[in-house]
Design an enzyme around this catalytic site. Structure first.
Site, mmCIF file in Angstrom:
data_model
loop_
_atom_site.group_PDB
_atom_site.id
_atom_site.type_symbol
_atom_site.label_atom_id
_atom_site.label_comp_id
_atom_site.label_asym_id
_atom_site.label_seq_id
_atom_site.Cartn_x
_atom_site.Cartn_y
_atom_site.Cartn_z
ATOM 1 N N PRO A 47 -22.978 33.918 15.301
ATOM 2 C CA PRO A 47 -23.708 34.248 14.534
ATOM 3 C C PRO A 47 -23.096 35.628 13.582
ATOM 4 C CG PRO A 47 -24.167 34.851 16.105
ATOM 5 C CD PRO A 47 -23.545 34.361 16.411
ATOM 6 N N ASP A 86 -27.347 36.481 12.749
ATOM 7 C CA ASP A 86 -27.635 37.904 14.031
ATOM 8 C C ASP A 86 -28.335 38.525 13.300
ATOM 9 O OD1 ASP A 86 -27.524 39.144 16.669
ATOM 10 O OD2 ASP A 86 -24.946 39.518 16.163
ATOM 11 N N TRP A 555 -26.257 41.482 21.245
ATOM 12 C CA TRP A 555 -25.050 40.965 22.280
ATOM 13 C C TRP A 555 -25.910 40.010 23.470
ATOM 14 C CZ3 TRP A 555 -20.909 41.290 19.723
ATOM 15 C CH2 TRP A 555 -19.992 42.219 18.996
ATOM 16 N N GLN A 594 -13.800 40.476 19.892
ATOM 17 C CA GLN A 594 -15.058 39.883 20.761
ATOM 18 C C GLN A 594 -13.870 39.228 22.230
ATOM 19 O OE1 GLN A 594 -17.553 40.030 19.064
ATOM 20 N NE2 GLN A 594 -17.082 40.153 17.143
ATOM 21 N N TRP A 598 -18.344 39.112 21.871
ATOM 22 C CA TRP A 598 -19.997 37.663 21.845
ATOM 23 C C TRP A 598 -18.698 36.641 22.987
ATOM 24 C CZ3 TRP A 598 -18.627 32.622 18.723
ATOM 25 C CH2 TRP A 598 -19.639 31.794 19.575
ATOM 26 N N LYS A 631 -5.977 50.606 9.321
ATOM 27 C CA LYS A 631 -6.584 49.841 9.568
ATOM 28 C C LYS A 631 -8.023 50.260 7.965
ATOM 29 C CE LYS A 631 -9.652 49.867 13.497
ATOM 30 N NZ LYS A 631 -10.278 50.415 14.171
ATOM 31 N N LYS A 634 -14.611 51.457 4.156
ATOM 32 C CA LYS A 634 -14.477 51.778 2.974
ATOM 33 C C LYS A 634 -13.507 53.076 2.483
ATOM 34 C CE LYS A 634 -18.161 48.922 2.332
ATOM 35 N NZ LYS A 634 -19.830 49.110 3.807
#
Ligand SMILES: [Zn+2]
Ligand SMILES: [Zn+2]
Length: 1022
Positions: A47, A86, A555, A594, A598, A631, A634
Site C-alpha cells: 500500500p 497505507d 510498517w 523495501q 515492507w 537522485k 524537489k
C-alpha cells in the site's frame, strides 16, 4: 473493411479513447470474473502512503505490479487484485504538522489529539483522487473500489489480533534499551526505518579528548606528571554522559610524553592521532589499565544531573519496576575491558556513555557502570551546564570550548561519514536509552531465514544478499511509537503501581467483555484519544486498567496486510485464506528499499503468525535516478512529473520503456528522450506496419477467414510464421520466469524483423494489381502476425494492443471476446517452427547488413546495381538459392559468391573491391561498373524520383499515371531501353513514358542525376 488507420498517430489521445471503452464495458472486472473457478494468482499490493502526489517511481512499480497478473489472467488464472492504502504513521503526521506549522509534540498536545488525528484522516484522502486517476491512466488494473485501508477499525482489529498472538507466546516485551530515536518526532524508530535514512557525507566533529587519571591510578603506572587517557569521538554531546573508558585487554598501549604530560593510547594509532613523533616513555598491556580510574569530564553532581547505577540490571535492562535503580554513583569512573574495542580508528580507548550507545549500554549492565541522562527526548541538554537547553548538535561546539579551556581537548577536526537521519523528517537520530516495546523477532530468526529460502527473488542476488544479510543480522523489532496517528498498541496496564499488571487485548469484543469496561463513545473509533478512554478492572487487584500511550509502527500495519485486508480471522469468509489460495501471495513487487521495509515487515509478521513466508515471487526494482544519475528531489528540481510524460507520449510508451530499457533490478536513469526513442523505434514501427496492413487490406478488400485453400505461402511467409511461433514460446517462458524485460525485447526484435524484413521484402506482393494466391498469403500472414502481437503485447502495452485487436479482430469477428484482455494468451504451433529456415534468413540478414556497411563505406547508393558480392559467411555447399535471391535483392548485386578467408583478404587490398571491415572482412563488393549497370542505376534513380513525385502530387497508392520526360540524350537512351522502360513503368504504375510535355501535368520537377539533366512530370489517368 477495417476501420481506416492513419499513418500519423497521437498515442495519448488513442489511449484516452480506449480507457473509455474499458470503462464502458467493465473490461477489468470481466477479465477477472471470467476466470472464476480457475486456480488463483494473487498479487499483494504494497500500500502506498497517499499523502503526496504520485511520482515517476510509483509509475515504475505500478506497471511492474500490473504486467504479471495481466499475463496470468490471459493464461487462465483467476486474479482478483485488491488495492490498498497505507494511512497511518509518521509520514501522515508530519504532513499535517507541516500544514499546521508545528515543530513538535508539545504543539500537537496543545492543539488536541482528537483534532490532530481528524486532520490526519482528512489529509490521507486529499491525495487519493490523484492516485486513483494516475493508476487508471497507466492502466494498472487493480480494484480501486474496494481497497483495504489501514486506518479502518476492522484493519486495526486484525493488527490487534496479530499482536495478541505474539503476546501470548511471550514475543512482545517492553525493554529499557538504547534505541534509535528521532528527537524531532519524539519517537523510537525501528532498525528498518533507520536503514531508510542513512546519509553519506555528513559532517561531524572528530575530536580527541583527554581523561585525567586520578592520583592513585597515576601512581600505579609510576608516572610523576599528570597523565591522561586519550579517547576519540564524533559526538561531543555524549561526553557529559561518559561514565567509563574501554580498552582491549590483550592489546599494547603506549605512554607518550607531550608538553610535560603523559598521554595513553594504542601505539598503532599514534600516527593517526598526530602523535607519531612523540617519545614513547613506556608500554603497558591493556589489562594493566583495566581497573584504573579517571576524573569525570563533567561531574554530574555539579550540574544537577541525577546519577543511577546499572549494577544488578538484567540484560534487557528490566529492573522490577521497569526503570533503573536509583543509587548514588561513585564518580570515579573506571577503565573496563571490552572485546568491541577496535584498533582501526580512534585511539584504542573507547569513550563509554551507557545512555547513548548500544554497546555502551550493554557494557553498563554487565559491569554495573554509572548511568546518567544529560539529554531529554527532544535532544536538548538538561541540567545546568553552560550549554543546557541547547539541541545536542548545537551544544557540541560549546562543550568543546569548555573542554579546551580546561586543557582537556587534545585535538579537534571535522570528519565526513555516514550518519542515520529520520527517514521522514531528516532530523539526525540519537541513540538513546529508554523504554520501548519490542517484538522478539530474534526468537524466530531461524524461521525467517528458512522461509526466505522458499522465496523466488528477481533479481536473484537479493535473496542471500541484501535481504538474507538483513535477516542474518536480525534484531528485535522496536515497534512502539510515542505518537498519535497509528494503530494503538493494544496493551492495558494496571494503574496501581504495586500491581503493574499488563494485559494485551486481541479484539473489540474481548475488550468490551472485560469486567468493568467503561469509556466507550459511539461510534467506535479505535484511534487515540478515544481508545485511551477505554478502561476496565484489573483481574489481579481490581484497580483500573488503562491503555499504554504508544501506537505502533506503521510498517506493522502494512506488513499485516495479508491478514488484515480480509479482517482475518473475524470475518467468516476470511478464515479460509490459507486454503483457498489467497495466502501466500504469488507475487509482490516494490523497489529495493523495501527489502528492509515492507518486504521485511511482511515476512516477519507472516513468520511470527504462521511460520511460513507470505509471498512466493518478488520483483525487486532498482531505484530511479534523473538522466545524469542523480537522485530526484524537489530541492534539486529534477523530479519527473509523470503526467507530463504520459500526456506527451502516452502510457504505453512509458510502460514499454520501463519494461524493456533495463532489467527491473537495475538502477535506472530516467530521461524523457529515451521514452521518445522507444516510441520511435518500437511503437511507431509497429504502428506503421499496422497502418500499412489496414490500408492495403482495405484497397484489396481482404477479409480474414475467407482464404480457404487459395493460400500459396512463400518462403518469407513460412519464415515469419515460424518466428512468430518461436516468439510465443520465448515470451511465454520469460513471463513465466518474471522477466518482462527479456520478453519485451524479444517482441521488439520480432517487430523489427516483421517491419524491416518481412513487410519491406513483401511490399511488391501487396502492391501488385492481381489478387492472387500469393497476395492473399501475404495478407493472411501479416494479419496473423498482427493479431498474435496484439495478444502478446496486451500485458505490456494494453492500449495499443487493444487498438490492434479492436480493429483487426472485433470489427471482423463479432463472436470473438470483445477485448484483447478477455482473450487467451497465444499458444505456439510448434509444427510451424522451422529452425533451418530461421537460421538461413538470419544469415541472409547478416550478409546483407555487412554488404550495406561496405556500400556506405564506398559511398555507393543501394540503387546502383553492382556485379558481385563475395562472402565467407556461406560455403559453396550451403549456398541456397533462396538465400542468394534475398541477398541479391537486398544488396542490389547480380551475383553472390562464396569466398574463402584468403580470397577476402586479397580483395581487401584491391581498389576495385570494398569490404565491410578491413581488419576481418567477411563480405566484399566488386565496385567496377559496366554501362549496363550504370543504365540500370539511372533507371532506379528515375523510379525513386517518380515515386516521390507521386506522393507530392497527392496520388493514391493505386493510381495509374503517365510519365513525361525531357533531358539529355543519355536519359532518352535509358527511357527507350525496353527492359528498363518496362521496369520503370511497373514500379511507378505508369501507362506510358512520353518524351516532351503536354500542356498540363499534375506535378513536374527538374533533376540532375549522375551529372545528367532531366525534367520529369506525372499525370494521373482517368
Ligand atoms: Zn523525525
Ligand atoms: Zn492490578
Amino acid at each position: 473493411m477495417f476501420p481506416p488507420v492513419k499513418s500519423k498517430v497521437n498515442f495519448s489521445q488513442l489511449e484516452e479513447n480506449i480507457l473509455r471503452l474499458w470503462q464502458d464495458n467493465n473490461v477489468f472486472e470481466r477479465s477477472v470474473e471470467a476466470r472464476q473457478g480457475a486456480p488463483r494468482f494473487v498479487l499483494y499490493e504494497g500500500p502506498p502512503t497517499a499523502n503526496g502526489s504520485p511520482g515517476i517511481h510509483h509509475v515504475l512499480s505500478r506497471v511492474f505490479k500490473d504486467i504479471i497478473p495481466r499475463y496470468k489472467a490471459m493464461k487462465g488464472y483467476y486474479t482478483p487484485r485488491i488495492a490498498g492504502w497505507d494511512t497511518h504513521g509518521l509520514p501522515v503526521e508530519l504532513e499535517v504538522e507541516r500544514e499546521l506549522g508545528f515543530s513538535g509534540k508539545a504543539q500537537i498536545e496543545e492543539y488536541g489529539v482528537d483534532r490532530f488525528n481528524a486532520r490526519c484522516r482528512e489529509s490521507v484522502f486529499s491525495y487519493l483522487k490523484e492516485w486513483e486517476a494516475l493508476t487508471e491512466r497507466i492502466a494498472f488494473w487493480i480494484d480501486l473500489k474496494h481497497p483495504y485501508i489501514t486506518m479502518e477499525n476492522s484493519y486495526i482489529e486484525t493488527c490487534w489480533w496479530a499482536i495478541k498472538q505474539m503476546w501470548d507466546r511471550g514475543l512482545v516485551y517492553q525493554g529499557y534499551k538504547v534505541t534509535p530515536h528521532c528527537p524531532r518526532c519524539g519517537t523510537s524508530l525501528s532498525s528498518h526505518e533507520v536503514a531508510l535514512g542513512y546519509q553519506d557525507d555528513t559532517e561531524d566533529p572528530s575530536v580527541y579528548i583527554k581523561f585525567k587519571l586520578v592520583e592513585q591510578s597515576r601512581q600505579k603506572l609510576n608516572l610523576e606528571r599528570p597523565a591522561y587517557f586519550l579517547a576519540w569521538t564524533t559526538t561531543p554531546w555524549t561526553l557529559p554522559g561518559n561514565t567509563a573508558l574501554a580498552v582491549a585487554p590483550e592489546a599494547e598501549y603506549a605512554i607518550v610524553e607531550v608538553a610535560q604530560e603523559y598521554l595513553i593510547l594504542a601505539p598503532v594509532l599514534l600516527e593517526q592521532a598526530g602523535l607519531g613523533d612523540a617519545p614513547v616513555v613506556a608500554k603497558v598491556e591493556g589489562s594493566d589499565l583495566v581497573g584504573l580510574r579517571y576524573e569525570p569530564l563533567f561531574n554530574p553532581s555539579d550540574f544537577d544531573i541525577p546519577v543511577e547505577t546499572m549494577a544488578g540490571l538484567g540484560k534487557e535492562g528490566q529492573s522490577p519496576s521497569g526503570i533503573l535503580w536509583k543509587q548514588e554513583g561513585s564518580f570515579n569512573y573506571p577503565v573496563i575491558a571490552g572485546d568491541f574495542v577496535s584498533m582501526e580508528d580512534g585511539t584504542g580507548i573507547v569513550h563509554m556513555a551507557p545512555a547513548y550507545g548500544e554497546v555502551d549500554y550493554q557494557a553498563g549492565t554487565e559491569q554495573g557502570l554509572d548511568f546518567v541522562h544529560t539529554v531529554d527526548l527532544q535532544g536538548k541538554v538538561i541540567g545546568n551546564y553552560p550549554f543546557s537547553g541547547l539541541f545536542v548538535k548545537d551544544a557540541d561546539p560549546l562543550i568543546l570550548d569548555d573542554l579546551k579551556l580546561r586543557n582537556l581537548l587534545y585535538r579537534s577536526e571535522t570528519i565526513r561519514h555516514t550518519y542515520p537521519f529520520c527517514w521522514r523528517c531528516e532530523a539526525p537520530l540519537l541513540y538513546y536509552a529508554k523504554q520501548t516495546w519490542y517484538i522478539r523477532t530474534t526468537a524466530v530468526k531461524e524461521s525467517l531465514i528458512a522461509g526466505n529460502a522458499e522465496i523466488n527473488w528477481y533479481p536473484e542476488h537479493i535473496k542471500y544478499g541484501r535481504f538474507g544479510n538483513w535477516l542474518e543480522n536480525n534484531v528485535d523489532w522496536a515497534f512502539s511509537r510515542e505518537r498519535y496517528w497509528g494503530t494503538p498498541l493494544p496493551v492495558w496496564r494496571c494503574e496501581n503501581p504495586e500491581c503493574g499488571n499488563l494485559d494485551c487485548v486481541g479484539s473489540v469484543p474481548e475488550l468490551e467483555n472485560k469486567p468493568g469496561f467503561a469509556g466507550l463513545k459511539e461510534p467506535l473509533d479505535l484511534h487515540r484519544p478515544f481508545v485511551d478512554e477505554l478502561t476496565y478492572d484489573c483481574a489481579k487487584c481490581g484497580a483500573k486498567m488503562r491503555r499504554v500511550p504508544e501506537v505502533i509502527d506503521c510498517w506493522f500495519d502494512s506488513g499485516a496486510m495479508p491478514v488484515a485486508q480480509y479482517h482475518y480471522p473475524f470475518d467468516p469468509e476470511s478464515r479460509t485464506i490459507r486454503e483457498d489460495g489467497r495466502f501466500p501471495a504469488d507475487y509482490i513487487c516494490e523497489a529495493l528499499d523495501q527489502t528492509r521495509g515492507w518486504f521485511y515487515s511482511l515476512h516477519a509478521i507472516s513468520t511470527l503468525l504462521f511460520n511460513c513466508p507470505c509471498f512466493r515471487n518478488v520483483i525487486c526494482l532498482g531505484h530511479i535516478l534523473d538522466a545524469k544519475g542523480e537522485k530526484m528531489s524537489k530541492a534539486k528540481g529534477n523530479v519527473v512529473e509523470p503526467w507530463a510524460v504520459i500526456n506527451e507520449y502516452g502510457a504505453d510508451a512509458l510502460r514499454w520503456y520501463f519494461f524493456t530499457s533495463s532489467p527491473p533490478g537495475n538502477v535506472r536513469r530516467f530521461a524523457e528522450k529515451s521514452v521518445a526513442e522507444v516510441t520511435r523505434h518500437f511503437l511507431l514501427t509497429l504502428w506503421n506496419v499496422y497502418s500499412f496492413f489496414v490500408t492495403y487490406a482495405n484497397i484489396d478488400h481482404f477479409t480474414p477467414g475467407s482464404e480457404g485453400a487459395l493460400l500459396e505461402e512463400s518462403e518469407l511467409d513460412r519464415w515469419i510464421i515460424s518466428e512468430l511461433n518461436q516468439l510465443i514460446i520465448d515470451v511465454d517462458s520469460a513471463m513465466e520466469n518474471y522477466n518482462p524485460t527479456e520478453a519485451g525485447r524479444k517482441i521488439e526484435s520480432f517487430v523489427d524483423d516483421l517491419s524491416n524484413w518481412y513487410v519491406r521484402r513483401s511490399r511488391r506482393r501487396f502492391w501488385k494489381s492481381e489478387n492472387d494466391a500469393d497476395k492473399l498469403a501475404a495478407y493472411t500472414t501479416l494479419y496473423q502476425c498482427l493479431v498474435t502481437l496484439s495478444k502478446l503485447l496486451a500485458p505490456f502495452t494494453p492500449f495499443l494492443a487493444e487498438e490492434l485487436y479492436q480493429n483487426l479482430v472485433c470489427s471482423v469477428f463479432p463472436q470473438a471476446p470483445d477485448s484483447v484482455h478477455l482473450a487467451d494468451f497465444p499458444v505456439a504451433d510448434e509444427n510451424k517452427i522451422d529452425k533451418q529456415l530461421a537460421a538461413d534468413i538470419q544469415l541472409a540478414m547478416k550478409i546483407s547488413s555487412l554488404g550495406r556497411a561496405a556500400r556506405s563505406q564506398a559511398g555507393i547508393k543501394v540503387r546502383q546495381p553492382l556485379a558481385v558480392a563475395s562472402t565467407t559467411l556461406v560455403s559453396k555447399q550451403e549456398q541456397s538459392e533462396a538465400i542468394n535471391q534475398m541477398v541479391r535483392d537486398e544488396l542490389n548485386v547480380k551475383e553472390i559468391k562464396a569466398a574463402t578467408t584468403e580470397e577476402l583478404a586479397a580483395m581487401a587490398t584491391n581498389p576495385d573491391y570494398v569490404v565491410d571491415n578491413v581488419a576481418s572482412p567477411s563480405t566484399a563488393l566488386y565496385t567496377k561498373l559496366t554501362p549496363e549497370l550504370q543504365a540500370e542505376g539511372m533507371a532506379r534513380e528515375i523510379v525513386h524520383r517518380l515515386q516521390t513525385m507521386r506522393r507530392s502530387a497527392g496520388f493514391d497508392i493505386a493510381d495509374h499515371i503517365d510519365t513525361y520526360y525531357q533531358g539529355d540524350d543519355y536519359i532518352r537512351e535509358v527511357m527507350e531501353n525496353k527492359t528498363l522502360a518496362d521496369y520503370i513503368k511497373q514500379e511507378t504504375l505508369s501507362q506510358r513514358l512520353v518524351e516532351g510535355f503536354p500542356e498540363k501535368v499534375d506535378f513536374k520537377e527538374t533533376y540532375k542525376l549522375s551529372g545528367y539533366n532531366v525534367l520529369l512530370g506525372v499525370k494521373r489517368l482517368g
